[in-house]
Design an enzyme around this catalytic site. Structure first.
Site: not given
Length: 392
Positions: A189-191, A194
């Site tokens: 999951h890439c912040g 998002n």
């Protein structure tokens, strides 16, 4: 002169912080001050900040900080997306306002004004594609196709049901606790996006990394050529050597040239250094993900393999130790009945310690780098064979 030493000190501190943050957990730095700096940056500083907030403002302020942390790290939010837009947009606006007046220059032609707009726009498009595209959400409607897409290897992936979605979790999929959905061929999951990085948008994510690495390198090189062109046009070295009698050598010219650059072109210097550092960071991250694509592995799977190999090595070591203990007990009982061997025979005899079994990473999804790369470019769910599985 103090200015060059100030630059050296600033660069050394910056490099130390970056290396400690990114590489402080490597085995080579174990027990060193680099590992201590990494621990302070990743967890120690935050814990001390929480204690300071609690001591000065009470438990309510501490709970507020923890709530903000939960919102930023454990829930979908656009904070890092807005931060990315601010960095890219702010940097480009500063470059336009401070450096475009030197274009065209001695080394930089006028078409770089328009090329910069194109490369930044392409980067923004790749950012939008990665952020807002479906990463490959597994639902009750398509779970059967995803289950048949990859076989279970029964090593790091076994057939089981997702406790949240209540469907069979396909091989290489994972339930993201932040997005609250199962994602096929889950990477991470890439912040910054998002969004999850999965089967359908890995191609956009890797293209985003490669393009932004090239974008930062392009910006740093153009700024360096602008500064070099100004040195040439204004004949700084000629004036220093002829009119001020400065020795025409690197050690003689460097302090004076550095002082002139920081006084006249400090913005270009700072921007070039900033873009160069970002390019180095992106280059390492980009190379890692390109390697994953070529070997048909995901970040999630690489961590699973690390855990598997670690525990298998411990298990093999335990088995070897048990075998040695058993052999020593048997040897002790037989030595009581047999005469003691000569010292020379004992010295030259080989150790009977059984060797540990090697642990091999058996990635059954690696089908050759060309087919692996094609699988990233054209995901399985977008092929006709995937649709035929649905009709079957």
């Amino acid at each position: 002169m103090d200015v060059p030493w100030l630059l050296v000190a600033h660069g050394s501190v910056t490099a130390l912080v970056v290396v400690s943050y990114l590489c402080g957990q490597w085995p080579i730095f174990e027990g060193t001050f680099v590992q201590n700096i990494n621990h302070f940056l990743t967890s120690g500083a935050y814990r001390r900040f929480l204690r300071l907030v609690q001591a000065s403002c009470g438990n309510g302020a501490r709970d507020l900080v923890l709530g903000v942390e939960q919102y930023c790290c454990d829930r979908p939010n656009p904070i890092l997306q807005a931060f990315y837009v601010a960095i890219i947009g702010g940097s480009y606006i500063i470059i336009v306002q401070t450096s475009f007046k030197y274009i065209p220059g001695y080394y930089v032609s006028v078409w770089h004004r328009y090329l910069s707009i194109v490369v930044v726009s392409i980067g923004a498009i790749l950012f939008a594609l990665t952020s807002f595209s479906d990463p490959g959400t597994v639902t009750s409607e398509n779970v059967s196709q995803y289950v048949s897409a990859y076989p279970f290897d029964n090593i790091i992936f076994v057939e089981k049901e997702c406790s949240t979605c209540k469907i069979i979790r396909p091989t290489r999929a994972k339930h993201c606790r932040i997005c609250d959905r199962c994602v096929a061929r889950f990477d991470h999951h890439c912040g910054w996006m998002n969004n999850c990085i999965g089967e359908k948008n890995t191609r956009y994510f890797v293209a985003f990394l490669v393009w932004h690495f090239l974008l930062c390198m392009y910006g740093a090189v153009i700024l360096a050529f602008i500064v070099a062109g100004e040195l040439k046009v204004k004949k700084v070295i000629y004036i220093l050597t002829v009119y001020y009698g400065v020795d025409n050598s690197f050690s003689g010219l460097f302090p004076h040239v550095a002082q002139w650059l920081l006084a006249v072109h400090n913005t270009q210097i700072l921007l070039a250094v900033f873009l160069g550092i970002i390019a180095l960071l992106l280059g390492g991250f980009c190379a890692y993900h390109v390697h994953l694509c070529l070997s048909n592995t995901t970040t999630n799977e690489s961590f699973k393999w690390q855990d598997y190999i670690f525990w298998m090595k411990k298990e093999n070591a335990a088995r070897a130790s048990a075998a040695v203990l058993k052999a020593s007990i048997g040897g002790a009982s037989s030595e009581a009945q047999e005469p003691a061997p000569s010292k020379w025979k004992t010295f030259f005899s080989r150790s009977q310690t059984p060797a540990e079994e090697p642990v091999v990473k058996n990635n059954i999804y690696d089908v050759g780098w060309m087919r692996n790369l094609w699988e990233v470019i054209v995901p399985l769910s977008e092929r006709r064979s995937f649709s035929r599985r649905k009709s079957d």
